[in-house]
Design a protein around this motif. Structure first.
Motif, PDB file in Angstrom:
ATOM      1  N   PRO A   1      37.002 133.768 -11.987  1.00  0.00           N
ATOM      2  CA  PRO A   1      37.500 134.049 -10.633  1.00  0.00           C
ATOM      3  C   PRO A   1      36.680 135.061  -9.844  1.00  0.00           C
ATOM      4  O   PRO A   1      36.786 135.119  -8.627  1.00  0.00           O
ATOM      5  N   TYR A   2      35.843 135.867 -10.546  1.00  0.00           N
ATOM      6  CA  TYR A   2      35.095 136.915  -9.854  1.00  0.00           C
ATOM      7  C   TYR A   2      33.642 136.934 -10.298  1.00  0.00           C
ATOM      8  O   TYR A   2      33.314 136.492 -11.403  1.00  0.00           O
ATOM      9  N   ILE A   3      32.828 137.492  -9.435  1.00  0.00           N
ATOM     10  CA  ILE A   3      31.415 137.687  -9.756  1.00  0.00           C
ATOM     11  C   ILE A   3      31.061 139.142  -9.461  1.00  0.00           C
ATOM     12  O   ILE A   3      31.296 139.639  -8.346  1.00  0.00           O
ATOM     13  N   LYS A   4      30.529 139.822 -10.466  1.00  0.00           N
ATOM     14  CA  LYS A   4      30.085 141.211 -10.286  1.00  0.00           C
ATOM     15  C   LYS A   4      28.696 141.211  -9.675  1.00  0.00           C
ATOM     16  O   LYS A   4      27.768 140.597 -10.196  1.00  0.00           O
ATOM     17  N   VAL A   5      28.564 141.901  -8.545  1.00  0.00           N
ATOM     18  CA  VAL A   5      27.279 141.989  -7.859  1.00  0.00           C
ATOM     19  C   VAL A   5      26.411 143.060  -8.489  1.00  0.00           C
ATOM     20  O   VAL A   5      25.219 142.870  -8.727  1.00  0.00           O
ATOM     21  N   GLY A   6      27.033 144.216  -8.743  1.00  0.00           N
ATOM     22  CA  GLY A   6      26.290 145.328  -9.319  1.00  0.00           C
ATOM     23  C   GLY A   6      27.045 146.631  -9.155  1.00  0.00           C
ATOM     24  O   GLY A   6      28.254 146.628  -8.909  1.00  0.00           O
ATOM     25  N   GLU A   7      26.320 147.751  -9.283  1.00  0.00           N
ATOM     26  CA  GLU A   7      26.923 149.076  -9.189  1.00  0.00           C
ATOM     27  C   GLU A   7      26.131 149.919  -8.206  1.00  0.00           C
ATOM     28  O   GLU A   7      24.932 149.703  -7.998  1.00  0.00           O
ATOM     29  N   SER A   8      26.826 150.899  -7.620  1.00  0.00           N
ATOM     30  CA  SER A   8      26.172 151.809  -6.676  1.00  0.00           C
ATOM     31  C   SER A   8      26.592 153.239  -6.985  1.00  0.00           C
ATOM     32  O   SER A   8      27.727 153.483  -7.408  1.00  0.00           O
ATOM     33  N   SER A   9      25.686 154.168  -6.749  1.00  0.00           N
ATOM     34  CA  SER A   9      26.006 155.579  -6.946  1.00  0.00           C
ATOM     35  C   SER A   9      26.422 156.246  -5.639  1.00  0.00           C
ATOM     36  O   SER A   9      26.690 157.451  -5.603  1.00  0.00           O
TER      37      SER A   9
END
Length: 299
Positions: free
Chosen positions: A25-33
């Protein structure tokens, strides 16, 4: 002849791999600081710069560590409305932001997953348009991260159109009728006014109105501390925050919602029955809140 045989085998393999494909159901794009506000601002600007329309944003559970941004695009919006049985629910996708430590996790609802579920008999009719939308969205969000990892459980692609959690549980085709009005205009005005008044501890996050077709979708934040998002979201998983907000769909004179036992399970397909039982009252609580928005306010 040899090349024709190889081509035929390749096509068959592609067909069957797609047929049995698992989707999440979801897609992780990434992480940000960066801060959640900075990430939110960048997401919104990125969407706008790439022809997507941002419909609204809010903090589920009133938590500053959670943010949802609802959006659409004209081609998606104009395609799903052709599907008369609540197709407009497929018009709105969401991006979820979750603060964990010093990182912001960026994810979004997987269009391929939701559109197969919300357009159970017509997805294939518009498959090429939906695949282009999904591809364009991925390209757009690639400036925010490069992971693009599916998460949140999985369901076979060919089973999403007939999805239900367990035997005797509701399907997409088992919506809950919230109210019937004398006209579309009356329904639109009543729901609008009740949301403006924050009736039942609710909050309008977005609205998408098709005037000509007399269809409207409202995204409703459930702000009650006792039985709203603050109650159920921590129990079933805040990583799936892009599942929110919940929707009311008004079609003509009738306002309906997806059954909680269907919609929650669809967005949290890996829930165990034990965890589901911890929020046993939630489907009814959501129905009560949304039903109240479809009634004349007490004077």
């Amino acid at each position: 002849m040899k090349h024709l045989i190889i081509s035929a085998i390749t096509l068959l393999l592609v067909h069957f791999s797609s047929f049995g494909q698992d989707l999440s159901p979801y897609i992780k794009v990434g992480e940000s600081s960066n801060s959640i506000q900075e990430v939110s601002d960048k997401v919104i600007q990125t969407l706008k710069d790439n022809s997507f329309t941002v419909l609204g944003a809010y903090n589920p559970s009133n938590k500053s560590t959670l943010k949802v941004i609802a959006f659409t695009r004209n081609d998606l919006k104009n395609t799903v409305i052709k599907v008369k049985d609540r197709g407009a629910l497929g018009a709105v996708m969401k991006i979820g932001l979750v603060a964990k430590g010093d990182k912001i996790i960026i994810s979004y609802t997987n269009p391929d997953y939701l559109l197969r579920a919300y357009l159970p008999t017509t997805y294939n009719t518009y498959k090429s348009q939906f695949e282009k939308f999904s591809s364009d969205l991925k390209i757009t969000l690639s400036s925010l991260g490069d992971e693009f990892k599916p998460f949140g459980g999985s369901v076979q692609a060919d089973k999403l159109g007939n999805y239900h959690y367990k035997i005797m549980m509701p399907y997409f085709t088992d919506p809950i009728e919230l109210a019937e009005f004398s006209s579309f205009k009356e329904g639109l005005n009543m729901i609008t006014n009740n949301l403006k008044a924050n009736k039942g501890n609710t909050k309008e996050v977005f609205r998408l109105v098709y005037e000509k077709e007399e269809v409207a979708v409202f995204g409703v934040g459930l702000q009650s501390k006792e039985n709203g998002e603050s109650y159920f979201l921590p129990k079933i998983g805040e990583d799936h925050v892009a599942a929110l907000p919940y929707e009311i769909i008004l079609q003509g004179k009738e306002a309906t919602m997806l059954h909680g036992k269907y919609r929650i399970a669809l967005h949290w397909p890996e829930l165990t029955m034990g965890t589901f039982m911890k929020i046993m009252s939630t489907p009814g609580d959501i129905e009560d809140a949304l039903e109240a928005l479809c009634k004349q306010s007490d004077i």
